[in-house]
Scaffold this active site. Structure first.
Site, PDB file in Angstrom:
ATOM      1  N   LYS A   1     -52.537 -10.248   9.139  1.00 59.40           N
ATOM      2  CA  LYS A   1     -52.095  -8.866   8.944  1.00 59.40           C
ATOM      3  C   LYS A   1     -52.663  -8.038  10.080  1.00 59.40           C
ATOM      4  CE  LYS A   1     -50.032  -6.546   5.426  1.00 59.40           C
ATOM      5  NZ  LYS A   1     -49.001  -6.954   4.495  1.00 59.40           N
TER       6      LYS A   1
ATOM      7  N   SER B   1     -37.302  -5.469   5.437  1.00 57.26           N
ATOM      8  CA  SER B   1     -37.813  -6.451   4.468  1.00 57.26           C
ATOM      9  C   SER B   1     -38.206  -5.809   3.146  1.00 57.26           C
ATOM     10  CB  SER B   1     -38.998  -7.215   5.070  1.00 57.26           C
ATOM     11  OG  SER B   1     -39.992  -6.319   5.496  1.00 57.26           O
TER      12      SER B   1
ATOM     13  N   ASP C   1     -45.132  -2.621   7.310  1.00 56.51           N
ATOM     14  CA  ASP C   1     -45.922  -2.502   6.089  1.00 56.51           C
ATOM     15  C   ASP C   1     -46.021  -1.002   5.817  1.00 56.51           C
ATOM     16  OD1 ASP C   1     -47.617  -4.139   4.133  1.00 56.51           O
ATOM     17  OD2 ASP C   1     -48.980  -2.541   4.663  1.00 56.51           O
TER      18      ASP C   1
ATOM     19  N   SER D   1     -45.587  -3.442  -6.206  1.00 54.48           N
ATOM     20  CA  SER D   1     -45.580  -4.066  -4.879  1.00 54.48           C
ATOM     21  C   SER D   1     -46.873  -3.902  -4.107  1.00 54.48           C
ATOM     22  CB  SER D   1     -44.456  -3.472  -4.025  1.00 54.48           C
ATOM     23  OG  SER D   1     -44.838  -2.187  -3.531  1.00 54.48           O
ATOM     24  N   ALA D   2     -47.718  -2.936  -4.479  1.00 55.47           N
ATOM     25  CA  ALA D   2     -48.886  -2.645  -3.633  1.00 55.47           C
ATOM     26  C   ALA D   2     -49.724  -3.896  -3.431  1.00 55.47           C
ATOM     27  CB  ALA D   2     -49.719  -1.540  -4.260  1.00 55.47           C
ATOM     28  N   ASN D   3     -50.196  -4.076  -2.203  1.00 51.64           N
ATOM     29  CA  ASN D   3     -51.083  -5.204  -1.917  1.00 51.64           C
ATOM     30  C   ASN D   3     -52.492  -4.871  -2.392  1.00 51.64           C
ATOM     31  OD1 ASN D   3     -49.673  -7.361  -0.503  1.00 51.64           O
ATOM     32  ND2 ASN D   3     -49.221  -5.833   1.071  1.00 51.64           N
TER      33      ASN D   3
ATOM     34  N   LYS E   1     -40.756   2.896   1.050  1.00 54.63           N
ATOM     35  CA  LYS E   1     -39.664   1.942   1.302  1.00 54.63           C
ATOM     36  C   LYS E   1     -39.412   1.068   0.072  1.00 54.63           C
ATOM     37  CE  LYS E   1     -41.536   0.125   5.027  1.00 54.63           C
ATOM     38  NZ  LYS E   1     -42.719   1.001   5.211  1.00 54.63           N
TER      39      LYS E   1
ATOM     40  N   THR F   1     -38.302  -7.117  -0.988  1.00 56.76           N
ATOM     41  CA  THR F   1     -39.575  -6.868  -1.690  1.00 56.76           C
ATOM     42  C   THR F   1     -39.291  -6.125  -2.997  1.00 56.76           C
ATOM     43  OG1 THR F   1     -40.777  -6.727   0.401  1.00 56.76           O
ATOM     44  CG2 THR F   1     -41.889  -5.834  -1.534  1.00 56.76           C
TER      45      THR F   1
ATOM     46  N   GLY G   1     -41.115   1.426  -3.255  1.00 55.03           N
ATOM     47  CA  GLY G   1     -41.149   2.162  -4.533  1.00 55.03           C
ATOM     48  C   GLY G   1     -39.869   2.928  -4.802  1.00 55.03           C
TER      49      GLY G   1
HETATM   50  N1  NAI Z   1     -42.563  -3.094   2.762  1.00 53.49           N
HETATM   51  C1  NAI Z   1     -42.655  -4.292   2.236  1.00 53.49           C
HETATM   52  O1  NAI Z   1     -41.720  -5.124   2.330  1.00 53.49           O
HETATM   53  C2  NAI Z   1     -43.884  -4.713   1.507  1.00 53.49           C
HETATM   54  C3  NAI Z   1     -44.805  -3.792   1.061  1.00 53.49           C
HETATM   55  N2  NAI Z   1     -45.876  -4.205   0.332  1.00 53.49           N
HETATM   56  C4  NAI Z   1     -46.860  -3.254  -0.138  1.00 53.49           C
HETATM   57  O2  NAI Z   1     -46.236  -2.290  -0.996  1.00 53.49           O
HETATM   58  C5  NAI Z   1     -46.857  -1.022  -0.803  1.00 53.49           C
HETATM   59  C6  NAI Z   1     -45.811   0.002  -0.374  1.00 53.49           C
HETATM   60  O3  NAI Z   1     -45.228  -0.424   0.848  1.00 53.49           O
HETATM   61  P1  NAI Z   1     -44.046   0.392   1.545  1.00 53.49           P
HETATM   62  O4  NAI Z   1     -43.145   0.940   0.507  1.00 53.49           O
HETATM   63  O5  NAI Z   1     -43.520  -0.504   2.595  1.00 53.49           O
HETATM   64  O6  NAI Z   1     -44.866   1.565   2.226  1.00 53.49           O
HETATM   65  P2  NAI Z   1     -44.339   3.031   2.638  1.00 53.49           P
HETATM   66  O7  NAI Z   1     -45.302   3.534   3.633  1.00 53.49           O
HETATM   67  O8  NAI Z   1     -42.907   3.003   2.963  1.00 53.49           O
HETATM   68  O9  NAI Z   1     -44.507   3.825   1.256  1.00 53.49           O
HETATM   69  C7  NAI Z   1     -45.723   4.124   0.669  1.00 53.49           C
HETATM   70  C8  NAI Z   1     -45.500   5.383  -0.158  1.00 53.49           C
HETATM   71  O10 NAI Z   1     -46.695   5.647  -0.907  1.00 53.49           O
HETATM   72  C9  NAI Z   1     -46.997   7.021  -0.781  1.00 53.49           C
HETATM   73  N3  NAI Z   1     -48.425   7.153  -1.012  1.00 53.49           N
HETATM   74  C10 NAI Z   1     -49.442   6.879  -0.166  1.00 53.49           C
HETATM   75  N4  NAI Z   1     -50.621   7.106  -0.767  1.00 53.49           N
HETATM   76  C11 NAI Z   1     -50.332   7.518  -2.029  1.00 53.49           C
HETATM   77  C12 NAI Z   1     -51.116   7.904  -3.135  1.00 53.49           C
HETATM   78  N5  NAI Z   1     -52.450   7.942  -3.072  1.00 53.49           N
HETATM   79  N6  NAI Z   1     -50.486   8.255  -4.283  1.00 53.49           N
HETATM   80  C13 NAI Z   1     -49.146   8.249  -4.352  1.00 53.49           C
HETATM   81  N7  NAI Z   1     -48.344   7.903  -3.331  1.00 53.49           N
HETATM   82  C14 NAI Z   1     -48.940   7.546  -2.188  1.00 53.49           C
HETATM   83  C15 NAI Z   1     -46.521   7.417   0.613  1.00 53.49           C
HETATM   84  O11 NAI Z   1     -46.309   8.819   0.721  1.00 53.49           O
HETATM   85  C16 NAI Z   1     -45.229   6.627   0.708  1.00 53.49           C
HETATM   86  O12 NAI Z   1     -44.129   7.326   0.182  1.00 53.49           O
HETATM   87  C17 NAI Z   1     -47.991  -1.231   0.203  1.00 53.49           C
HETATM   88  O13 NAI Z   1     -49.179  -1.541  -0.465  1.00 53.49           O
HETATM   89  C18 NAI Z   1     -47.511  -2.463   0.975  1.00 53.49           C
HETATM   90  O14 NAI Z   1     -48.587  -3.160   1.566  1.00 53.49           O
HETATM   91  C19 NAI Z   1     -46.057  -5.518  -0.007  1.00 53.49           C
HETATM   92  C20 NAI Z   1     -45.162  -6.470   0.399  1.00 53.49           C
HETATM   93  C21 NAI Z   1     -44.047  -6.158   1.263  1.00 53.49           C
HETATM   94  O1  AKG Z   2     -42.697  -7.715   5.232  1.00 55.07           O
HETATM   95  C1  AKG Z   2     -43.241  -8.243   6.223  1.00 55.07           C
HETATM   96  O2  AKG Z   2     -42.973  -7.928   7.391  1.00 55.07           O
HETATM   97  C2  AKG Z   2     -44.262  -9.331   6.057  1.00 55.07           C
HETATM   98  C3  AKG Z   2     -44.752  -9.454   4.682  1.00 55.07           C
HETATM   99  C4  AKG Z   2     -45.982  -8.656   4.435  1.00 55.07           C
HETATM  100  O3  AKG Z   2     -46.631  -8.152   5.301  1.00 55.07           O
HETATM  101  C5  AKG Z   2     -46.408  -8.499   3.050  1.00 55.07           C
HETATM  102  O4  AKG Z   2     -45.815  -9.141   2.177  1.00 55.07           O
HETATM  103  O5  AKG Z   2     -47.359  -7.738   2.786  1.00 55.07           O
END
Ligand code: NAI
Ligand code: AKG
Length: 368
Positions: free
Chosen positions: A78, A144, A113, A262-264, A181, A148, A183
């Protein structure tokens, strides 16, 4: 703390510093037994380098387990970029990041991410082929977060089936933390299914967008503050933002029957899995539920095939049900059952795959 003690379970940690572009990033490669490291790149305004390092170490370890659980031939890695995604992004920053990724010579593949978008990596792609998840016009497999979010939906269905005897999503209420993305897409699908939603996000724009979507469907959603999301009277808590949100403080507040999102790294510590269990809350291990994006980008590195991605993502339903069953049969928490399942897979390969044996890049069908 001694730095080597801090990184002791990781193969390699790379600090990337570029004064011209302001890039400060850390790439962590946890374990490459199953293949080259693969994992997204997060951008956050971390309060300190130590905070960023801790995050990338935990996230990369999670990727090793996620790859094992999803049965893709990649290892765990990562990256994190220290900076504010709303203010600090610019093309040269991602080009500089791409150069550091290229310097690893195929040991690390990355994409989006939290805080990064596929468009950001179009610039990194100018410097390295080790980029996944960009738009199809650039030779990638696209966003991606779509698979997810799909995987989260399968995770919710498996959870509902286990608790209420039906995989139906409607008739239940969900508390979603983070409308980014992933949620946002999960929320849209749950609205389509007629579920009741509580939502929170620090970004008002995402909330407004969901509210107008709900209005157009004649549905209502309840907007709550960042603190309130833990104590709402919902059936399932769906964390889709930051990690560490399942901790002593929040477990005391939770009224839900399950946590699946989804959160890691949702559990602040492994023992919080036990605390959830003792409170009668079913926990869907994060890296099982959120593997859809990984499945898509891993597939992209060989022969991209959308049908296969859908099929492998839908397997999250059965994998999670098996984990729930194993946990019950073996009297352990669901997180322990998931970890054991993955560790068995990794150990069974470790005799045959030696360190650095996966330096060779996967066949780059699209971009060569
Ligand atoms: N994008 C993907 O395909 C994947 C994402 N994840 C995990 O899922 C989670 C979300 O990822 P994405 O949607 O891609 O990220 P993103 O950056 O698109 O969305 C995150 C959202 O959470 C909000 N946020 C941040 N801190 C917050 C808080 N304290 N309270 C409420 N809302 C808050 C942000 O304003 C944003 O709208 C992360 O933990 C990421 O590591 C895991 C696997 C794959
Ligand atoms: O979505 C990706 O680009 C790789 C997967 C990843 O980073 C995750 O699942 O947290």
């Amino acid at each position: 703390m001694d730095m080597f003690e801090q990184i002791k379970n990781h193969e390699q940690v790379v600090f990337c510093n570029d004064e011209d572009t302001g890039l400060k990033a850390i790439i962590a490669i946890h374990n490459t037994t199953l293949g080259p490291a693969l994992g997204g790149c997060r951008m956050r305004p971390y309060g300190s380098v130590d905070e960023a390092l801790n995050d990338v170490l935990r996230l990369s370890k999670g990727m090793t387990y996620k790859c094992a659980a999803a049965d893709v031939d990649f290892g765990g890695g990562k990256a994190v970029i220290i900076g504010d995604p709303a203010k600090d992004k610019h093309p040269e920053l991602f080009r500089a990041f791409g150069q550091f990724v290229e310097s690893l010579n195929g040991r690390f593949y990355t994409g989006t991410d939290m805080g990064t978008e596929p468009e950001d990596f179009v610039y990194a792609l100018k410097e390295t082929n080790c980029i996944v998840g960009v738009d199809e016009v650039y030779g990638g497999s696209g966003d991606s977060s779509i698979p997810t979010a799909m995987g989260v939906i399968y995770g919710l269905q498996a959870t509902n089936q286990t608790i209420w005897g039906s995989r139906d999503l409607h008739g239940k209420s969900y508390a979603i933390q983070g409308l980014g993305k992933v949620g946002y897409k999960v929320a849209e699908r749950l609205l389509d299914e007629g579920a009741d939603l509580y939502v929170t996000d620090i970004n008002q724009g995402s909330i407004d967008q969901l509210v107008s979507k709900a209005k157009s469907m004649g549905a209502a959603i309840k907007i709550v503050s960042g603190d309130e999301i833990y104590s709402v009277d919902a059936d399932v808590f769906v964390p889709c933002a930051i990690g560490g949100i399942i901790n002593d403080d929040t477990i005391d507040q939770l009224k839900v029957k399950a946590v699946a999102g989804s959160a890691n790294n949702q559990l602040l510590d492994l023992y919080h899995g036990l605390k959830l269990h003792e409170k009668g809350i079913l926990y869907a291990p994060d890296y099982i539920v959120n593997a859809g994006g990984l499945i898509q980008v891993a597939d992209e590195l060989y022969e991209p095939n959308k049908e296969r991605v859908l099929q492998k993502t839908s397997a999250i339903y059965n994998t999670l049900q098996n984990i729930y069953l194993q946990a019950e049969n073996q009297q352990m928490t669901t997180m322990e059952a998931a970890d054991r399942f993955c560790e068995d897979r990794i150990h069974s390969r470790s005799r045959r795959n030696s360190f650095f044996s996966h330096m060779k890049r996967p066949k780059w069908a699209v971009r060569q």
